[in-house]
Structures are given as structure tokens and as C-alpha cells.
Design a protein around this motif. Structure first.
Motif: not given
Length: 290
Positions: A190, A194, A216-221
Motif C-alpha cells: 500500500r 501511495r 490492486a492497491h494502485c487502483e485504490r490509490e
């Protein structure tokens, strides 16, 4: 695929006889051979796998300053700095100084830290794991704050800076790249998504899954996954006559297929120089075609 050299000081039994001269020779040879980067470990004690705690382990940023003076092209970094080892602003000043003195070749390699023995031995902070990750994230925020030339106070949970003055200015634009090391799915990846420009992972059956987690973390960020450089730690043991080159290229080719673009590793008997020259002749040109 690009190759990075990690200098492991325990590779020299009982330590180098002439530390500065021998490290300088290794760095010059690695650059001439075509290595993309040179990394040193940010430890104060040698850790258990390469050798005993008493093994030679010079301080990382002092060592990187020597390597900067002996080279003109290779990138320079610690793989990786423990976030609790130095006050964050002091660490950012050290990396900035390295960037200035090397002509824009510094990277900030950083992680949460794990080596409690050296922390206890030298009286360094070593809070519980959750707090170490809080320190890591706050350090990454302070790096962004200082490298943006923002002098307003930084008021964090653990650190308060009344005037985070940035002087001198790093020549790297927009700032020295940040590499976060580790593959923790909930926190480390994560933080890569970020804050970082690169991640550093280990080979193994979970590598593809870890990269999927990072995506997936990149998509959320709201971060472009492809903008993050994916690097891999992999020992660069090609054998005395290069007999391991094909096996290494197979492993590196599989990693390249997953999106890895830089492999960073130690080289056995690096002090003798010959393995670096052989890697330059046999492995680096072939890896560049992957």
C-alpha cells in the motif's frame, strides 16, 4: 532487464584489508561492466545469514558517499534503510546530499526495519511492528514535504518539524526516486502504491500474487501501476566460468514476464573483481535483451 549490484561487506572474510580502496575498485569495475545501480545494506551489525554480527559493516551513507566519488553513472542507494534508524529529516538530508554530490544519482531505498539485535546493541529505537510502519509512512510523508520545497511546519503523529528547510536542492527531478522494500500485502505494498517510484521484492511462487496485490492497491490509490519500477533481489552467482548464466537468464526472463525490470543482487567473491567483469561480458548484455 537492468542489473544492480548489492555490496555485501561480509563477502570479505575478516573485512577488507584496505576498505576504501577495495570498495572503490569494486564500484569502478561494476560501473565499467554496465551495472545500472550499486546498493549497500543499511545495517550497523552484520546480519545472521551472511555472517556473524562482528562482520564488517560500514555505515551506509558514508559508504555511498565514497562510491559516488568513484563513479559517474551508476545509481546509488541503500537496500534498504530502516525507517527508525535516523530521524526522518536527517535521513532526507543525507539522501539529498548524496544526490547533490553524485550529480543526481541517488535513490531512497527504505523499509520498516527488522533487525532488533543491532537496534538494541546500539541503543536505536525499535518500536513494535505497527509503530515501525507508522514511522515508515510518516518518513515518506516528510520526504514528500521536504522535497517539495515546502517549509511550513510538518505536524505528524510521531514527528514534528517546525521548519523543514530544504537546502541544497536535489538535482533529481522531481526528487530522488523512492524505493520501498518488502512484500507485505496490507501495509508495505500500500505504501509503494501511495508514495514510491519503485518496489523491491524477492523471487518465489508468491511474486505474481504480490504484484497483483500491488496493482490492486494502485487502483485504490488512483496510481498508474506501470509508473512504478518493479525490482527483484536475486543473487548474481554466475559461477567461476559463467556456467550459471543460462539458469540465471531463465529466472530473470520469468521475472521480466511479470514486469520486473531491474534485478539487484550480491556477487560471490566480488572483492576479486573478476566476477564483475564476467557478468559484464556474459550476463548484462543478455539480460538487456529480456
Amino acid at each position: 532487464m537492468r542489473l544492480g549490484l548489492q555490496i555485501n561487506h561480509s563477502a570479505w572474510p575478516d573485512g577488507p584489508r584496505r576498505p576504501g580502496a577495495e570498495l572503490a575498485a569494486v564500484a569502478r569495475t561494476a560501473e565499467a561492466a554496465g551495472f545500472h545501480s550499486i546498493a549497500v545494506m543499511d545495517h550497523f551489525f552484520q546480519y545472521r545469514e551472511p555472517g556473524p554480527s562482528e562482520g564488517s559493516m560500514p555505515e551506509a551513507y558514508t559508504t555511498l558517499g565514497l562510491l559516488a566519488a568513484q563513479t559517474s553513472r551508476v545509481r546509488l542507494l541503500a537496500l534498504v534503510t530502516g525507517a527508525t534508524y535516523r530521524p526522518p529529516a536527517v535521513l532526507i538530508k543525507a539522501v539529498t546530499a548524496l544526490d547533490v554530490l553524485s550529480g543526481g544519482r541517488a535513490e531512497l531505498g527504505i523499509g520498516a526495519g527488522w533487525h532488533q539485535e543491532e537496534a538494541d546493541g546500539l541503543g536505536l529505537p525499535f518500536p513494535p511492528r505497527a509503530r515501525r510502519f507508522e514511522h515508515l509512512e510518516e518518513t515518506l510523508r516528510i520526504a514528500e514535504h521536504m522535497w517539495s520545497a515546502e517549509e511550513s511546519p510538518f505536524l505528524g503523529t510521531h514527528f514534528r518539524l517546525s521548519r523543514p528547510l530544504r537546502s541544497p536542492r536535489p538535482p533529481s527531478r522531481p526528487h530522488p526516486p523512492v524505493m520501498v522494500g518488502g512484500a507485505g500485502e496490507r501495509e508495505t505494498l500500500r505504501l509503494v502504491a501511495r508514495y514510491a517510484q519503485a518496489c523491491n521484492l524477492a523471487p518465489g511462487p508468491k511474486l505474481a500474487h504480490e504484484l497483483a496485490v500491488l496493482r490492486a492497491h494502485c487502483e485504490r490509490e488512483g496510481r498508474d501501476y506501470d509508473s512504478i519500477e518493479k525490482t527483484l533481489v536475486l543473487p548474481l552467482d554466475i559461477g567461476p566460468r559463467g556456467e550459471n548464466v543460462d539458469a540465471l537468464l531463465t529466472t530473470m526472463g520469468e521475472a521480466a514476464g511479470l514486469g520486473i525490470t531491474r534485478v539487484i543482487g550480491t556477487v560471490p567473491d566480488v572483492r576479486s573483481i573478476a566476477p564483475l567483469e564476467l557478468i559484464g561480458a556474459r550476463l548484462i548484455p543478455a539480460a538487456a535483451r529480456l
